[in-house]
Design a protein around this motif. Sequence first.
Motif, PDB file in Angstrom:
ATOM      1  N   CYS A 165      32.512  28.100  42.605  1.00 24.32           N
ATOM      2  CA  CYS A 165      32.204  29.372  43.277  1.00 24.32           C
ATOM      3  C   CYS A 165      33.457  30.024  43.837  1.00 24.32           C
ATOM      4  O   CYS A 165      33.555  31.253  43.872  1.00 24.32           O
ATOM      5  CB  CYS A 165      31.171  29.155  44.378  1.00 24.32           C
ATOM      6  N   VAL A 180      35.587  31.685  40.706  1.00 24.47           N
ATOM      7  CA  VAL A 180      35.103  32.900  40.051  1.00 24.47           C
ATOM      8  C   VAL A 180      35.736  34.160  40.636  1.00 24.47           C
ATOM      9  O   VAL A 180      36.247  34.992  39.889  1.00 24.47           O
ATOM     10  CB  VAL A 180      33.559  32.956  40.081  1.00 24.47           C
ATOM     11  N   PRO A 181      35.760  34.348  41.958  1.00 23.65           N
ATOM     12  CA  PRO A 181      36.422  35.559  42.473  1.00 23.65           C
ATOM     13  C   PRO A 181      37.919  35.599  42.145  1.00 23.65           C
ATOM     14  O   PRO A 181      38.466  36.672  41.904  1.00 23.65           O
ATOM     15  CB  PRO A 181      36.218  35.485  43.987  1.00 23.65           C
ATOM     16  N   LEU A 192      39.330  34.511  39.438  1.00 23.78           N
ATOM     17  CA  LEU A 192      39.480  34.930  38.042  1.00 23.78           C
ATOM     18  C   LEU A 192      39.221  36.417  37.857  1.00 23.78           C
ATOM     19  O   LEU A 192      39.715  37.014  36.903  1.00 23.78           O
ATOM     20  CB  LEU A 192      38.531  34.120  37.153  1.00 23.78           C
ATOM     21  N   SER A 193      38.449  37.015  38.742  1.00 24.62           N
ATOM     22  CA  SER A 193      38.133  38.431  38.583  1.00 24.62           C
ATOM     23  C   SER A 193      39.156  39.344  39.251  1.00 24.62           C
ATOM     24  O   SER A 193      39.075  40.558  39.109  1.00 24.62           O
ATOM     25  CB  SER A 193      36.737  38.716  39.147  1.00 24.62           C
ATOM     26  N   LEU A 194      40.113  38.789  39.975  1.00 24.08           N
ATOM     27  CA  LEU A 194      41.149  39.604  40.608  1.00 24.08           C
ATOM     28  C   LEU A 194      42.042  40.230  39.538  1.00 24.08           C
ATOM     29  O   LEU A 194      42.370  39.590  38.549  1.00 24.08           O
ATOM     30  CB  LEU A 194      42.016  38.752  41.538  1.00 24.08           C
ATOM     31  N   PRO A 195      42.455  41.474  39.745  1.00 22.20           N
ATOM     32  CA  PRO A 195      43.385  42.073  38.785  1.00 22.20           C
ATOM     33  C   PRO A 195      44.748  41.395  38.885  1.00 22.20           C
ATOM     34  O   PRO A 195      45.116  40.855  39.934  1.00 22.20           O
ATOM     35  CB  PRO A 195      43.462  43.538  39.224  1.00 22.20           C
ATOM     36  N   THR A 220      42.258  28.437  28.244  1.00 24.07           N
ATOM     37  CA  THR A 220      42.781  28.671  29.586  1.00 24.07           C
ATOM     38  C   THR A 220      44.272  28.976  29.527  1.00 24.07           C
ATOM     39  O   THR A 220      44.759  29.918  30.161  1.00 24.07           O
ATOM     40  CB  THR A 220      42.537  27.459  30.494  1.00 24.07           C
TER      41      THR A 220
END
Length: 119
Positions: free
Chosen positions: A90, A93-94, A96-99, A30
């Motif tokens: 939940c 997760v979004p 972590l996927s952000l640029p 991490t």
Amino acid sequence: MPLDGGWSPADVAWRLALAGVGMGLNGGPTQALVMGAASPERTATAGSTVQLARSLGFALGPALATAAWGLAGAAHGARTALVPAAVAACLAVPLLSLPARGTKDVPAATTGAASAASD
């Protein structure tokens, strides 16, 4: 039920050891992920923010799970205690996927590479 009269100190110890190993295996990757994504002038802030988030998670996570368990009663406690953890996962997760935002190439002169190369 956890920590009833049937648990010995060894039962508690191996569970705590397992949790410690899991936290230890999570910490390095991490930290590397966050530090690698941070711009050079923000690595200190990124590193300290990760440590603050981890510390808050380690303190608040078990407290919230215990509170949910206690409020739900013995019959449905474990299932209810897992709900806040599932919701937090939940939500993460979004994120972590952000640029990455605001990551610009730092000029070589500000990193010291240009001055070292010119010497």
